[in-house]
Design a protein around this motif. Structure first.
Motif, PDB file in Angstrom:
ATOM      1  N   HIS A 233       0.847  -1.197   0.000  1.00 29.45           N
ATOM      2  CA  HIS A 233       0.000   0.000   0.000  1.00 29.45           C
ATOM      3  C   HIS A 233       0.885   1.250   0.000  1.00 29.45           C
ATOM      4  O   HIS A 233       0.615   2.219  -0.714  1.00 29.45           O
ATOM      5  N   PHE A 234       1.941   1.205   0.792  1.00 31.69           N
ATOM      6  CA  PHE A 234       2.885   2.313   0.872  1.00 31.69           C
ATOM      7  C   PHE A 234       3.552   2.527  -0.490  1.00 31.69           C
ATOM      8  O   PHE A 234       3.809   3.667  -0.905  1.00 31.69           O
ATOM      9  N   ALA A 235       3.845   1.433  -1.200  1.00 29.66           N
ATOM     10  CA  ALA A 235       4.577   1.509  -2.470  1.00 29.66           C
ATOM     11  C   ALA A 235       3.747   2.108  -3.597  1.00 29.66           C
ATOM     12  O   ALA A 235       4.271   2.830  -4.451  1.00 29.66           O
ATOM     13  N   LEU A 236       2.461   1.824  -3.615  1.00 30.42           N
ATOM     14  CA  LEU A 236       1.616   2.201  -4.746  1.00 30.42           C
ATOM     15  C   LEU A 236       1.210   3.666  -4.712  1.00 30.42           C
ATOM     16  O   LEU A 236       0.945   4.229  -3.650  1.00 30.42           O
ATOM     17  N   LYS A 237       1.139   4.258  -5.887  1.00 31.98           N
ATOM     18  CA  LYS A 237       0.483   5.549  -6.012  1.00 31.98           C
ATOM     19  C   LYS A 237      -1.002   5.369  -5.715  1.00 31.98           C
ATOM     20  O   LYS A 237      -1.536   4.249  -5.763  1.00 31.98           O
ATOM     21  N   ASN A 238      -1.687   6.462  -5.441  1.00 30.89           N
ATOM     22  CA  ASN A 238      -3.133   6.362  -5.182  1.00 30.89           C
ATOM     23  C   ASN A 238      -3.882   5.782  -6.377  1.00 30.89           C
ATOM     24  O   ASN A 238      -4.961   5.202  -6.223  1.00 30.89           O
ATOM     25  N   THR A 239      -3.322   5.975  -7.571  1.00 33.55           N
ATOM     26  CA  THR A 239      -3.960   5.466  -8.791  1.00 33.55           C
ATOM     27  C   THR A 239      -3.365   4.131  -9.229  1.00 33.55           C
ATOM     28  O   THR A 239      -3.680   3.644 -10.313  1.00 33.55           O
ATOM     29  N   GLY A 240      -2.492   3.545  -8.393  1.00 32.90           N
ATOM     30  CA  GLY A 240      -1.801   2.327  -8.778  1.00 32.90           C
ATOM     31  C   GLY A 240      -2.649   1.077  -8.605  1.00 32.90           C
ATOM     32  O   GLY A 240      -3.720   1.084  -7.990  1.00 32.90           O
ATOM     33  N   PHE A 241      -2.137  -0.035  -9.148  1.00 31.91           N
ATOM     34  CA  PHE A 241      -2.845  -1.316  -9.109  1.00 31.91           C
ATOM     35  C   PHE A 241      -1.933  -2.404  -8.546  1.00 31.91           C
ATOM     36  O   PHE A 241      -0.720  -2.407  -8.771  1.00 31.91           O
ATOM     37  N   LEU A 242      -2.554  -3.338  -7.829  1.00 30.31           N
ATOM     38  CA  LEU A 242      -1.869  -4.501  -7.279  1.00 30.31           C
ATOM     39  C   LEU A 242      -2.402  -5.745  -7.984  1.00 30.31           C
ATOM     40  O   LEU A 242      -3.614  -5.956  -8.055  1.00 30.31           O
ATOM     41  N   PHE A 243      -1.500  -6.583  -8.491  1.00 28.49           N
ATOM     42  CA  PHE A 243      -1.867  -7.781  -9.244  1.00 28.49           C
ATOM     43  C   PHE A 243      -1.327  -8.987  -8.482  1.00 28.49           C
ATOM     44  O   PHE A 243      -0.122  -9.225  -8.443  1.00 28.49           O
ATOM     45  N   LEU A 244      -2.228  -9.736  -7.832  1.00 32.61           N
ATOM     46  CA  LEU A 244      -1.845 -10.902  -7.044  1.00 32.61           C
ATOM     47  C   LEU A 244      -2.069 -12.182  -7.837  1.00 32.61           C
ATOM     48  O   LEU A 244      -2.582 -12.167  -8.947  1.00 32.61           O
ATOM     49  N   GLY A 245      -1.687 -13.295  -7.218  1.00 31.17           N
ATOM     50  CA  GLY A 245      -1.816 -14.587  -7.882  1.00 31.17           C
ATOM     51  C   GLY A 245      -3.169 -15.235  -7.663  1.00 31.17           C
ATOM     52  O   GLY A 245      -3.908 -14.897  -6.744  1.00 31.17           O
ATOM     53  N   LYS A 246      -3.442 -16.178  -8.507  1.00 31.38           N
ATOM     54  CA  LYS A 246      -4.725 -16.885  -8.484  1.00 31.38           C
ATOM     55  C   LYS A 246      -4.966 -17.588  -7.154  1.00 31.38           C
ATOM     56  O   LYS A 246      -6.114 -17.757  -6.723  1.00 31.38           O
ATOM     57  N   SER A 247      -3.884 -17.987  -6.471  1.00 30.70           N
ATOM     58  CA  SER A 247      -4.023 -18.757  -5.236  1.00 30.70           C
ATOM     59  C   SER A 247      -4.182 -17.902  -3.996  1.00 30.70           C
ATOM     60  O   SER A 247      -4.376 -18.429  -2.902  1.00 30.70           O
ATOM     61  N   GLU A 248      -4.057 -16.583  -4.118  1.00 28.79           N
ATOM     62  CA  GLU A 248      -3.950 -15.735  -2.932  1.00 28.79           C
ATOM     63  C   GLU A 248      -5.279 -15.133  -2.494  1.00 28.79           C
ATOM     64  O   GLU A 248      -6.117 -14.760  -3.316  1.00 28.79           O
ATOM     65  N   VAL A 249      -5.415 -15.005  -1.188  1.00 27.01           N
ATOM     66  CA  VAL A 249      -6.570 -14.376  -0.557  1.00 27.01           C
ATOM     67  C   VAL A 249      -6.049 -13.260   0.337  1.00 27.01           C
ATOM     68  O   VAL A 249      -5.135 -13.475   1.132  1.00 27.01           O
ATOM     69  N   LEU A 250      -6.604 -12.061   0.210  1.00 28.64           N
ATOM     70  CA  LEU A 250      -6.175 -10.969   1.084  1.00 28.64           C
ATOM     71  C   LEU A 250      -6.615 -11.252   2.507  1.00 28.64           C
ATOM     72  O   LEU A 250      -7.782 -11.520   2.766  1.00 28.64           O
ATOM     73  N   VAL A 251      -5.646 -11.165   3.435  1.00 26.22           N
ATOM     74  CA  VAL A 251      -5.950 -11.506   4.825  1.00 26.22           C
ATOM     75  C   VAL A 251      -5.920 -10.293   5.740  1.00 26.22           C
ATOM     76  O   VAL A 251      -6.078 -10.428   6.946  1.00 26.22           O
TER      77      VAL A 251
END
Length: 423
Positions: A233-251
């Motif tokens: 979250h710290f790394a991304l710009k406010n307009t940025g996007f995070l692309f995770l893997g198919k196996s992952e669940v946000l915890v």
């Protein structure tokens, strides 16, 4: 064992991994998935899914061994093609559209392994922007904790089996066939900065437009996953996007990321980071409380006010070191976690203040600085800066807060100063 399509015991095993380990394997084809599980189970002489679930619950080290068996063969160029198609057709055009024609595009592949995903992304960007524009505008970062993996990724050489997911025309355009294997486009490859990086401990790369971290978080326990997501979250710009893997669940306990497309695991920023979030990644910045009693509600109120302020705010301790900065401050001055615990005078906002006053920023009085100009490549901004001493309950000076107000945005700080002098 029951057939792949009718095994409640196997589904219970997958359910445990999803809800207690943050690893969602339910999207994978059951027949191939079960073969990988059975291979692992045979190696430790377990013959039922129910017994293996009990074994997983009792032996924490088994989880990583299972992942190595299950996911080792799933790394490839354009892994999960539908997700990459969505990225190419929906997300990358949005990133480009919100940029000025010559403005840089910053991408980060965290946990890049042998490099397939950063090269997949760079290939897409080159196709959409054109190779020359991509060379001029795109800034790529690829990191991994494994030094050997980084060396392999930097070379960009792949076997015929490893490039099987790439279409013939793209293969011809972006790879050179050599005796060692297929080598990724040399000029594009040189745009990538490869480095060893520990997601648990090292500061994130900042001002990122697209962060790719696919099937990496599942190798960490839930507590560490929370800490890494805060760093993202710290790394991304406010307009940025995070692309995770198919196996992952946000915890994460708080929705600091909002799904853009849950099926393809693409997210954007949600809630602002809280003080508690910052503590999860930088606990040494704060002294441990003398007791375990919860903070009074008033403390949470002032924490929230600090975090959500539209103005850039900093907290500096009595020795002049930065111990806190709200999100607006981080965005405005491009700060990273490496800047915490550094002398404030060494940072850009500290240099601006020092150029306009000889007073200590931790002095025992309020200071108001007017018309401070900050010249950057984006233009000139003008601030009023309020420096306020902070005292503990014994009325001892413990530091200062600094508030940078962009002129014309909020109420006059002169009114604030006059009000303060009347108290």
């Amino acid at each position: 064992m029951p057939s792949p399509e009718t095994s409640p015991e196997f589904e219970a095993l997958l359910d445990y991994l999803k809800h207690y380990q943050g690893c969602d394997l339910t999207g994978y084809k059951r027949s191939s998935l079960m073969r990988r599980f059975e291979h692992r189970m045979r190696s430790i002489k377990i013959d039922s899914y129910q017994c293996y679930l009990q074994y997983l619950q009792q032996h924490s080290e088994e989880y990583l061994a299972l992942l190595n068996d299950v996911l080792i063969n799933f790394t490839s160029f354009f892994r999960d093609p539908d997700a990459w198609s969505y990225l190419a057709n929906e997300i990358i055009p949005k990133i480009i559209a919100q940029k000025q024609p010559n403005e840089p595009i910053r991408v980060w592949s965290a946990g890049c392994a042998a490099g397939q995903e950063i090269y997949s992304l760079l290939l897409l960007l080159a196709e959409i922007l054109g190779i020359e524009a991509c060379l001029e505008r795109v800034q790529c970062y690829a990191t991994d904790a494994d030094a050997v993996a980084i060396q392999q990724a930097r070379k960009g050489i792949y076997s015929e089996l490893e490039i099987s997911g790439i279409s013939p025309n793209l293969l011809k355009k972006y790879f050179e066939q050599t005796q060692q294997g297929y080598v990724f486009h040399s000029k594009l490859r040189r745009t990538i900065i490869f480095s060893q990086h520990n997601l648990e401990k090292n500061a994130p790369i900042s001002k990122i437009d697209l962060l790719i971290c696919r099937n990496v978080l599942i190798y960490f326990n839930p507590e560490t996953q929370v800490s890494i997501l805060v760093r993202f979250h710290f790394a991304l710009k406010n307009t940025g996007f995070l692309f995770l893997g198919k196996s992952e669940v946000l915890v994460n306990r708080r929705e600091i990321f909002t799904p853009v497309d849950l099926k393809h695991r693409i997210y954007t920023k949600g809630l602002h980071l809280s003080v508690e979030d910052h503590l999860s990644i930088n606990p040494k910045s704060f002294r441990k409380p003398l007791t375990d009693r919860p903070l009074p509600i008033q403390n949470y109120f002032w924490q929230a006010a600090f975090e959500s302020s539209p103005n850039a705010q900093f907290a500096v301790d009595l020795n002049g070191y930065l111990i806190a900065a709200n999100e607006q401050a981080n965005l405005l001055f491009g700060l990273t976690l490496n800047d915490w615990n550094r002398p404030f005078q060494d940072l850009e906002p500290g240099k601006l203040v020092a150029a306009h006053t000889s007073a200590k920023i931790t002095a025992n009085r309020r200071v108001l600085l007017k018309n401070i100009e900050w010249n950057t490549s984006q233009g000139t901004q003008c601030f009023d800066v309020a420096i306020v001493p902070v005292f503990n309950h014994r009325k001892q000076l413990i530091g200062s807060t600094l508030t940078f107000v962009v002129q014309g945005v909020t109420v006059s700080l002169e009114a604030w100063q006059n009000a303060g002098s009347r108290r």
